[in-house]
Design a protein around this motif. Structure first.
Motif, mmCIF file in Angstrom:
data_model
loop_
_atom_site.group_PDB
_atom_site.id
_atom_site.type_symbol
_atom_site.label_atom_id
_atom_site.label_comp_id
_atom_site.label_asym_id
_atom_site.label_seq_id
_atom_site.Cartn_x
_atom_site.Cartn_y
_atom_site.Cartn_z
ATOM 1 N N UNK A 151 4.343 -13.979 -2.617
ATOM 2 C CA UNK A 151 5.872 -13.877 -2.093
ATOM 3 C C UNK A 151 5.866 -12.902 -0.979
ATOM 4 N N UNK A 152 6.289 -13.453 0.191
ATOM 5 C CA UNK A 152 6.251 -12.854 1.443
ATOM 6 C C UNK A 152 7.103 -11.352 1.533
ATOM 7 N N UNK A 153 6.633 -10.528 2.231
ATOM 8 C CA UNK A 153 7.180 -9.191 2.166
ATOM 9 C C UNK A 153 8.637 -9.565 2.752
ATOM 10 N N UNK A 154 9.044 -10.364 3.637
ATOM 11 C CA UNK A 154 10.440 -10.656 3.965
ATOM 12 C C UNK A 154 11.348 -11.131 2.899
ATOM 13 N N UNK A 155 10.790 -11.801 2.003
ATOM 14 C CA UNK A 155 11.387 -12.200 0.862
ATOM 15 C C UNK A 155 11.899 -11.161 0.206
ATOM 16 N N UNK A 156 10.749 -10.257 -0.226
ATOM 17 C CA UNK A 156 11.221 -8.989 -0.828
ATOM 18 C C UNK A 156 12.248 -8.071 -0.118
#
Length: 189
Positions: A97-102
């Motif tokens: 899961x990408x940091x941007x999604x988090x």
């Protein structure tokens, strides 16, 4: 060690869809030791202490989501990750899961240094900064914390910011303006 650490995060890591009933404080781990971390935050560069302060300060409906830096798989030991998993309100982030999604899912981002703080400002998210010399610290939606007490105060102030608060857009625009005003074109590079 790299594949083993990566598999550890795959096994125990969660995704945003698993935490829909919680507010999320996203914490990207830093490469340690690292020159940027040590130069921008020589006064404080201990991720586990930061996470410990946040864990104790966080209200019951807040989950701390810790994401390993992809370059750091294999640097930290399994013991380090086991220590994090023993903290009741800490979850490891699935590495896929990408940091941007988090950041998009999070109520706020906590960081010592690095791009996650600036990315959070652009994503209109509050930031709890543990790096004293980060440029974003002057923004109205960023709080600097350098001890447990300032962590409690900063965390609670940031959690009270409404996601639609105009201060979030103001911080984003101020940061963007500062970046463009101090940038220059590097032709031929």
């Amino acid at each position: 060690r790299r594949p083993v650490a990566y598999q550890y995060f795959c096994k125990y890591g969660v995704s945003p869809s698993e935490l829909t009933t919680k507010r999320i404080c996203f914490i990207p781990l830093h490469l340690e030791p690292e020159i940027t971390l040590l130069s921008i935050s020589p006064e404080f560069n201990n991720s586990i202490e930061m996470i410990s302060w946040l864990s104790k300060a966080a209200p019951a409906d807040v989950t701390l989501v810790v994401k390993e830096n992809p370059v750091s798989f294999g640097v930290r030991s399994k013991w380090y990750y086991d220590q994090l998993r023993q903290i009741s309100n800490v979850e490891l982030a699935n590495p896929n899961i990408s940091s941007w999604d988090w950041i998009e899912t999070a109520s706020l981002v906590a960081t010592i240094t690095g791009t996650a703080g600036t990315e959070a400002v652009i994503f209109r998210k509050p930031v709890l900064s543990f790096g004293e010399h980060q440029a974003i610290n002057v923004l109205p939606t960023v709080r600097f914390a350098n001890n447990y007490k300032s962590t409690v105060v900063g965390l609670n102030e940031l959690l009270r910011i409404d996601p639609e608060d105009s201060l979030l857009e103001l911080s984003k625009r101020a940061y963007y303006a500062a970046q463009t005003e101090t940038s220059f074109e590097l032709t031929g590079f």
